[in-house]
Design a protein around this motif. Structure first.
Motif, PDB file in Angstrom:
ATOM      1  N   LEU A 287       0.831  -1.195   0.000  1.00 44.50           N
ATOM      2  CA  LEU A 287       0.000   0.000   0.000  1.00 44.50           C
ATOM      3  C   LEU A 287       0.870   1.251   0.000  1.00 44.50           C
ATOM      4  CD1 LEU A 287      -2.818   1.246   0.139  1.00 44.50           C
ATOM      5  CD2 LEU A 287      -2.710   1.057   2.635  1.00 44.50           C
ATOM      6  N   ALA A 288       1.952   1.230   0.721  1.00 41.16           N
ATOM      7  CA  ALA A 288       2.857   2.388   0.741  1.00 41.16           C
ATOM      8  C   ALA A 288       3.475   2.594  -0.627  1.00 41.16           C
ATOM      9  CB  ALA A 288       3.939   2.166   1.818  1.00 41.16           C
ATOM     10  N   ASP A 289       3.857   1.477  -1.299  1.00 35.84           N
ATOM     11  CA  ASP A 289       4.405   1.595  -2.674  1.00 35.84           C
ATOM     12  C   ASP A 289       3.366   2.152  -3.632  1.00 35.84           C
ATOM     13  OD1 ASP A 289       6.750   0.548  -1.701  1.00 35.84           O
ATOM     14  OD2 ASP A 289       6.260  -1.537  -2.302  1.00 35.84           O
ATOM     15  N   ALA A 290       2.097   1.718  -3.501  1.00 32.64           N
ATOM     16  CA  ALA A 290       1.036   2.193  -4.395  1.00 32.64           C
ATOM     17  C   ALA A 290       0.800   3.680  -4.205  1.00 32.64           C
ATOM     18  CB  ALA A 290      -0.249   1.411  -4.134  1.00 32.64           C
ATOM     19  N   GLU A 291       0.870   4.176  -2.945  1.00 32.66           N
ATOM     20  CA  GLU A 291       0.682   5.599  -2.707  1.00 32.66           C
ATOM     21  C   GLU A 291       1.770   6.406  -3.370  1.00 32.66           C
ATOM     22  OE1 GLU A 291       0.472   5.887   1.492  1.00 32.66           O
ATOM     23  OE2 GLU A 291      -1.640   5.286   1.621  1.00 32.66           O
ATOM     24  N   ARG A 292       2.992   5.890  -3.352  1.00 30.59           N
ATOM     25  CA  ARG A 292       4.079   6.590  -4.033  1.00 30.59           C
ATOM     26  C   ARG A 292       3.847   6.609  -5.538  1.00 30.59           C
ATOM     27  NH1 ARG A 292       7.115   3.743  -0.127  1.00 30.59           N
ATOM     28  NH2 ARG A 292       7.562   2.116  -1.667  1.00 30.59           N
ATOM     29  N   ASP A 293       3.381   5.456  -6.126  1.00 30.20           N
ATOM     30  CA  ASP A 293       3.094   5.415  -7.576  1.00 30.20           C
ATOM     31  C   ASP A 293       1.976   6.379  -7.941  1.00 30.20           C
ATOM     32  OD1 ASP A 293       5.018   3.494  -7.834  1.00 30.20           O
ATOM     33  OD2 ASP A 293       3.600   1.782  -7.758  1.00 30.20           O
ATOM     34  N   LEU A 294       0.957   6.504  -7.083  1.00 28.37           N
ATOM     35  CA  LEU A 294      -0.150   7.402  -7.352  1.00 28.37           C
ATOM     36  C   LEU A 294       0.316   8.850  -7.359  1.00 28.37           C
ATOM     37  CD1 LEU A 294      -3.183   7.797  -7.794  1.00 28.37           C
ATOM     38  CD2 LEU A 294      -3.494   7.787  -5.313  1.00 28.37           C
ATOM     39  N   ALA A 295       1.198   9.184  -6.452  1.00 32.86           N
ATOM     40  CA  ALA A 295       1.728  10.552  -6.427  1.00 32.86           C
ATOM     41  C   ALA A 295       2.513  10.843  -7.689  1.00 32.86           C
ATOM     42  CB  ALA A 295       2.603  10.728  -5.179  1.00 32.86           C
ATOM     43  N   ASP A 296       3.310   9.852  -8.133  1.00 31.00           N
ATOM     44  CA  ASP A 296       4.054  10.043  -9.393  1.00 31.00           C
ATOM     45  C   ASP A 296       3.103  10.219 -10.575  1.00 31.00           C
ATOM     46  OD1 ASP A 296       6.350   9.772  -7.921  1.00 31.00           O
ATOM     47  OD2 ASP A 296       6.599   7.606  -8.385  1.00 31.00           O
ATOM     48  N   ALA A 297       2.014   9.441 -10.623  1.00 28.36           N
ATOM     49  CA  ALA A 297       1.062   9.543 -11.728  1.00 28.36           C
ATOM     50  C   ALA A 297       0.394  10.907 -11.738  1.00 28.36           C
ATOM     51  CB  ALA A 297       0.002   8.437 -11.611  1.00 28.36           C
ATOM     52  N   LYS A 298       0.019  11.438 -10.552  1.00 29.58           N
ATOM     53  CA  LYS A 298      -0.587  12.762 -10.511  1.00 29.58           C
ATOM     54  C   LYS A 298       0.368  13.818 -11.015  1.00 29.58           C
ATOM     55  CE  LYS A 298      -3.798  11.800  -6.702  1.00 29.58           C
ATOM     56  NZ  LYS A 298      -4.175  12.150  -5.303  1.00 29.58           N
ATOM     57  N   ARG A 299       1.639  13.657 -10.667  1.00 28.30           N
ATOM     58  CA  ARG A 299       2.625  14.627 -11.142  1.00 28.30           C
ATOM     59  C   ARG A 299       2.764  14.564 -12.667  1.00 28.30           C
ATOM     60  NH1 ARG A 299       6.230  12.805  -8.464  1.00 28.30           N
ATOM     61  NH2 ARG A 299       7.379  11.622 -10.021  1.00 28.30           N
ATOM     62  N   GLU A 300       2.808  13.360 -13.220  1.00 33.73           N
ATOM     63  CA  GLU A 300       2.901  13.225 -14.685  1.00 33.73           C
ATOM     64  C   GLU A 300       1.646  13.769 -15.376  1.00 33.73           C
ATOM     65  OE1 GLU A 300       3.524   9.132 -15.462  1.00 33.73           O
ATOM     66  OE2 GLU A 300       5.571   9.088 -14.650  1.00 33.73           O
ATOM     67  N   LEU A 301       0.463  13.557 -14.754  1.00 31.18           N
ATOM     68  CA  LEU A 301      -0.778  14.054 -15.323  1.00 31.18           C
ATOM     69  C   LEU A 301      -0.789  15.574 -15.369  1.00 31.18           C
ATOM     70  CD1 LEU A 301      -3.583  13.328 -16.424  1.00 31.18           C
ATOM     71  CD2 LEU A 301      -4.428  13.369 -14.074  1.00 31.18           C
ATOM     72  N   SER A 302      -0.267  16.197 -14.310  1.00 35.56           N
ATOM     73  CA  SER A 302      -0.235  17.662 -14.295  1.00 35.56           C
ATOM     74  C   SER A 302       0.715  18.223 -15.336  1.00 35.56           C
ATOM     75  CB  SER A 302       0.164  18.147 -12.891  1.00 35.56           C
ATOM     76  OG  SER A 302       1.485  17.689 -12.572  1.00 35.56           O
ATOM     77  N   GLU A 303       1.706  17.424 -15.762  1.00 38.70           N
ATOM     78  CA  GLU A 303       2.653  17.884 -16.766  1.00 38.70           C
ATOM     79  C   GLU A 303       2.165  17.683 -18.199  1.00 38.70           C
ATOM     80  OE1 GLU A 303       6.134  15.706 -15.888  1.00 38.70           O
ATOM     81  OE2 GLU A 303       6.626  16.821 -14.038  1.00 38.70           O
ATOM     82  N   LEU A 304       1.004  16.959 -18.412  1.00 36.27           N
ATOM     83  CA  LEU A 304       0.504  16.718 -19.770  1.00 36.27           C
ATOM     84  C   LEU A 304       0.003  18.011 -20.402  1.00 36.27           C
ATOM     85  CD1 LEU A 304      -1.546  13.395 -19.360  1.00 36.27           C
ATOM     86  CD2 LEU A 304       0.677  13.702 -20.473  1.00 36.27           C
ATOM     87  N   GLU A 305       0.200  18.133 -21.754  1.00 35.51           N
ATOM     88  CA  GLU A 305      -0.297  19.294 -22.489  1.00 35.51           C
ATOM     89  C   GLU A 305      -1.780  19.102 -22.818  1.00 35.51           C
ATOM     90  OE1 GLU A 305       2.039  19.752 -25.926  1.00 35.51           O
ATOM     91  OE2 GLU A 305       3.903  20.186 -24.852  1.00 35.51           O
ATOM     92  N   PRO A 306      -2.537  20.217 -22.956  1.00 40.13           N
ATOM     93  CA  PRO A 306      -3.970  20.083 -23.322  1.00 40.13           C
ATOM     94  C   PRO A 306      -4.114  19.404 -24.686  1.00 40.13           C
ATOM     95  CG  PRO A 306      -3.458  22.290 -22.532  1.00 40.13           C
ATOM     96  CD  PRO A 306      -2.127  21.613 -22.715  1.00 40.13           C
ATOM     97  N   PRO A 307      -5.048  18.469 -24.833  1.00 43.85           N
ATOM     98  CA  PRO A 307      -5.194  17.752 -26.116  1.00 43.85           C
ATOM     99  C   PRO A 307      -5.933  18.609 -27.148  1.00 43.85           C
ATOM    100  CG  PRO A 307      -6.853  17.014 -24.571  1.00 43.85           C
ATOM    101  CD  PRO A 307      -5.979  17.972 -23.803  1.00 43.85           C
ATOM    102  N   ASN A 308      -5.750  18.255 -28.437  1.00 38.85           N
ATOM    103  CA  ASN A 308      -6.522  18.873 -29.527  1.00 38.85           C
ATOM    104  C   ASN A 308      -7.867  18.158 -29.651  1.00 38.85           C
ATOM    105  OD1 ASN A 308      -4.434  20.643 -30.186  1.00 38.85           O
ATOM    106  ND2 ASN A 308      -3.435  19.060 -31.450  1.00 38.85           N
ATOM    107  N   THR A 309      -8.941  18.938 -29.668  1.00 36.49           N
ATOM    108  CA  THR A 309     -10.295  18.392 -29.718  1.00 36.49           C
ATOM    109  C   THR A 309     -10.880  18.572 -31.117  1.00 36.49           C
ATOM    110  OG1 THR A 309     -10.602  18.933 -27.398  1.00 36.49           O
ATOM    111  CG2 THR A 309     -12.589  18.448 -28.688  1.00 36.49           C
ATOM    112  N   TYR A 310     -11.416  17.499 -31.673  1.00 36.94           N
ATOM    113  CA  TYR A 310     -12.053  17.553 -32.991  1.00 36.94           C
ATOM    114  C   TYR A 310     -13.534  17.202 -32.824  1.00 36.94           C
ATOM    115  CZ  TYR A 310      -7.254  17.366 -34.660  1.00 36.94           C
ATOM    116  OH  TYR A 310      -5.937  17.624 -34.895  1.00 36.94           O
ATOM    117  N   VAL A 311     -14.385  18.029 -33.344  1.00 39.58           N
ATOM    118  CA  VAL A 311     -15.832  17.790 -33.300  1.00 39.58           C
ATOM    119  C   VAL A 311     -16.272  17.290 -34.683  1.00 39.58           C
ATOM    120  CG1 VAL A 311     -18.105  18.785 -32.919  1.00 39.58           C
ATOM    121  CG2 VAL A 311     -16.142  19.584 -31.573  1.00 39.58           C
TER     122      VAL A 311
END
Length: 855
Positions: A287-311
């Motif tokens: 569980l402690a390892d998973a919490e660390r992975d979740l924090a890393d994923a949130k950090r990577e998500l915040s670094e993603l660029e906004p996607p291009n949207t096509y309608v």
């Protein structure tokens, strides 16, 4: 033991009953034999009685006949005897003697007496007395004959009385035999009743015997079943006793084993508690390892660029586009054909009303002479045509939306898989159709009546003078006119003599041929669309899409890997882009090729090759040029998704029928949109099975997808296949309308010329000659109308196809020669059917009534 004793008693009863039945059966058989013998004897006696009665009746009839003959002979003899006595008495009185003495003297041969008698007889004959003998010898012979007849009559009466006595005796004997027969019949009837009673008792005893035997058999079966059940119960009891002992022993052993299992289970519980504590510790670490992975994923998500949207709108869906294109086709057809059908219906109404008014000229004249106003007379015909138009329009408004939309929907449902159809009736459209039909019928009727109502009653009551004959154009060509037969000349003159009927027939038949040709032409233009596109334009077998842009080395590697699978490949750039120019904007397929496309795509315009564009130029397909109103030399603008624009000049227009394409050069593309990536290839398959080749290509690295031309062809074919139902419906409606028009006009032609046809019959024309004379004009008018209809049909077909505007499909407006031939043959076929039907009308024309109808 009781059951067994009852069974033995039942067997004894059954045996005694069986013995009694055998005795009764023998007595019954003996009685039946005696009855049969007596019945035979009675039938023989009855037969003899009937024969005797017949003979006795015959004797009675003979006695009656003999009696009548004797009475007749007695009367005749008495009359002859009286006449002879009178004659003899007269002669004897003249001679002074009596009749017996005179007769005795004549028989004795006295000559003086004979002479005196002869003289007396001669005198009587001279006085005109009838039945007088010629002389004395004849007189004696007559007396002898009378005596002999008297003797025969006496003998006959004696024989008659003897026969009468025999008849009476035979009748008494016959009545005695009849009484004996009646007595025997009564005895036989009593014997029959006795036998029937015995047989009934025998049947009842036999039924009781069968019941007893059945009860006996049933008792034995129950007895054996009871014995078997007793044995089974004993065996079951012994088996259960043994099983109970064995189960009791096993239960004791299980109890001992359960005590051992309890001891082992308690030890396992202690071991499980220790293992659970260890696993809880491991889980906390994970569980402690998973919490660390979740924090890393949130950090990577915040670094993603906004996607291009096509309608993507629904117009980008292939199924929606296909259905929209099909609907556009139906909409184009629906905008043209109702107008033509209204015109033909007006023609039918005009011809019908013209014939009706023509036939009732005399009645119109009489009504005018009686003081009726023209509007009151016209109201009758307006009501007739108006009511017919109103009823027909109402039926069409109700039946049309219930039938035709469902036929079209069913046709499309085969391809698209639609659900149920809910139809709605437009009040405004329905009232408009009824108003147009009503206005057309009333207007035509008023125009037809107006000319007749202008004449005075005296002219209307008289028969209308026939149209005067005139010289025709062929008469000015002697070398043609003189070679024609007389009846052919008459037919040609009649065609121009009745100009109104001529133009109406030509217009009606021409309109029918035009409808048929239009229907076939639509099928030719739509049905062969895929053959035009994938047989004359698109030549490659499939299009290969790669995941990444290909370099020259990648292209060479692809060709090396597919050696033997394909016979050629052309690497191109394909993308979707907006083209603006002319009257609007269209989304098109952009194609950039560094090489010639010949062999993969045929760029042709009216059979002439169209060159690839140079820098600053563009080549577009004919459907796109027609939709936007573009021509060679016009400017267009290409715009991609990033709003980059490229301005080009149209240098060529090529034929293409499915989708819209624009070809540009690599230099032009790179100048506006940057580097050109070649991620597609047009491939020619080396094998016969393109699907197998495509499966092999999909295994190669870098190949993302493959689109087969055959699949696209089948998809477009499926889309076009549903249109054939619409075309068939149009052809069927056109054929039905053609038949109505031909029948109506032919009926009018015969009605107007009844007196002429009757005159031909009076002149001695045979039925076939009369039919040939009348229908020859129909055939000539059909030929002329068909030729006119082909020209009208070509124009109508072009107009209909111009109304069918589809974004993804460009139709090649063409009509095959077979369609021209089929339209003409159908027209002549309808004309032939009408002629065969109207042939009976010709044969039924009464010559006398037709010729004196003017009186």
């Amino acid at each position: 033991a009781d059951a067994y004793e009852e069974l033995l008693e039942g067997e004894e009863d059954y045996a005694s009953g069986l013995l009694a039945m055998e005795v009764g059966d023998s007595q019954l058989q003996s009685g039946i034999a005696e009855y049969t013998t007596g019945l035979i004897e009675y039938e023989d006696g009855l037969k003899q009685y009937e024969e005797g009665a017949a003979e006795l009746e015959k004797a009675r009839r003979e006695l009656s006949f003999a009696e009548s003959q004797l009475e007749s002979a007695s009367a005749e003899l008495q009359a002859g005897r009286q006449q002879m006595d009178t004659l003899l008495a007269g002669i004897a009185g003249q001679l002074g003697t009596d009749a017996d003495s005179l007769l005795a003297a004549l028989r004795a041969g006295d000559e003086n007496t004979k002479m005196a008698v002869d003289m007396a007889l001669g005198a009587m004959s001279g006085m005109g007395m009838e039945g007088v003998p010629e002389n004395s010898d004849a007189l004696i012979a007559s007396c002898d004959a009378l005596d002999a007849a008297q003797q025969q009559l006496s003998d006959g009466w004696s024989e008659y009385r003897a026969g009468e006595r025999e008849y009476i005796e035979g009748k008494e004997e016959l009545e005695a035999s009849k009484a004996a027969l009646d007595t025997a019949k009564a005895r036989l009837d009593r014997a029959k009743e006795t036998i029937d009673e015995a047989y009934a008792e025998y049947s009842d005893g036999l039924a009781e015997l069968y019941d007893a035997r059945y009860d006996l058999q049933t008792g034995w079966a129950e007895y054996y079943d009871g014995v078997q059940e007793l044995h089974d119960a004993r065996e079951t009891l012994e088996t259960e006793r043994a099983d109970g002992k064995r189960e009791l022993q096993e239960a004791y052993e299980d109890l001992l084993d359960g005590e051992d299992d309890y001891s082992e289970g308690y030890q396992d519980y202690l071991d499980g508690v220790a293992e659970a504590e260890q696993e809880f510790a491991d889980a906390e670490a994970e569980l402690a390892d998973a919490e660390r992975d979740l924090a890393d994923a949130k950090r990577e998500l915040s670094e993603l660029e906004p996607p291009n949207t096509y309608v993507l709108g629904r117009d980008t869906n292939v199924g929606y586009l296909c259905f929209e294109n099909d609907s556009a086709i139906v909409e184009g057809i629906s905008g043209v054909f109702p107008i033509f059908f209204f015109l033909v219906a007006a023609l039918v109404c005009m011809t019908t009303m013209a014939r009706m008014v023509e036939e009732q000229r005399t009645q119109i004249g009489v009504l005018k002479a009686l003081g009726y106003a023209p509007r009151e007379i016209a109201a009758k015909y307006l009501f007739y045509s108006g009511s017919a138009a109103l009823i027909g329009s109402a039926l069409g408004v109700v039946g049309g939306p219930a039938v035709f939309p469902r036929v079209i929907w069913q046709a499309y449902g085969i391809m698209y898989g639609f659900g149920g159809l809910e139809t709605s009736l437009s009040p405004l459209l329905s009232l408009g159709c009824i108003a147009v039909s009503l206005a057309g019928a009333l207007g035509v009727s008023w125009l037809t009546c107006r000319a007749e109502l202008r004449e005075v009653p005296a002219e209307l009551i008289r028969p209308k003078a026939p149209a005067a004959g005139k010289r025709v154009l062929l008469e000015k060509l002697p070398f043609v006119w003189n070679r024609l037969k007389f009846l052919h000349k008459v037919s040609i003159r009649n065609l121009t003599r009745y100009k109104k009927r001529f133009f109406m027939m030509v217009l009606g038949i021409g309109g029918c041929t035009a409808l048929l040709l239009t229907g076939y032409g639509i099928d030719d233009s739509i049905g062969g669309l895929t053959d035009f596109q994938y047989g004359e334009v698109t030549m490659y077998d499939f299009s290969v899409s790669f995941s990444d842009a290909l370099s020259p080395e990648d292209e060479a590697r692809f060709l090396a890997d597919t050696d033997g699978l394909i016979s050629g490949a052309l690497f191109v750039h394909e993308s979707s882009i907006d083209l603006e120019g002319g009257s609007g904007v269209k989304s098109v397929n952009l194609v950039v090729s560094p090489e010639e496309v010949e062999g993969f795509v045929q760029l042709r315009s009216d059979g002439e090759r169209v060159a690839l564009p140079g820098e600053g130029e563009a080549v577009i397909n004919n459907g796109l040029a027609k939709a936007l109103g573009l021509s060679i030399g016009d400017g267009v603008t290409l715009r991609d998704g990033d709003m980059n624009e490229l301005h080009l000049t149209v240098s060529g227009i090529f034929d293409n029928f499915v989708y819209n394409y624009v070809y540009v050069s690599p230099e032009s593309y790179e100048s506006a949109f940057g580097g050109c990536e070649y991620k597609s290839a047009w491939v020619l398959s080396a094998g016969e099975d393109a699907h197998a080749t495509a499966a092999e290509l999909l295994r190669l690295d870098g190949v993302a997808s493959i689109n087969l031309s055959t699949d696209m062809r089948e998809r477009v074919d499926s889309m076009m296949e549903s249109m054939k139902y619409i075309v068939v419906m149009v052809i069927v409606c056109a054929g039905a309308l053609a038949f109505i028009v031909l029948y109506n006009l032919t009926n009018i032609n015969i009605t107007e010329r009844e007196r002429e046809i009757a005159t031909l019959k009076v002149l001695g024309f045979f039925p076939n000659e009369t039919a040939a004379y009348v229908f020859r004009e129909n055939i000539m008018l059909t030929a002329i109308g068909a030729l006119v209809g082909l020209a009208l049909g070509r124009a109508l077909h072009s107009f209909v196809m111009s109304q069918i505007v589809v974004d993804m499909v460009c139709f090649d407006v063409r009509v095959y020669p077979s369609s021209y031939l089929a339209s003409v043959l159908w027209t002549f076929g309808f004309s032939l059917c009408v002629s065969l039907i109207m042939r009976r009308r010709l044969d039924s024309i009464n010559m006398a009534e037709s010729l004196k109808s003017i009186e």
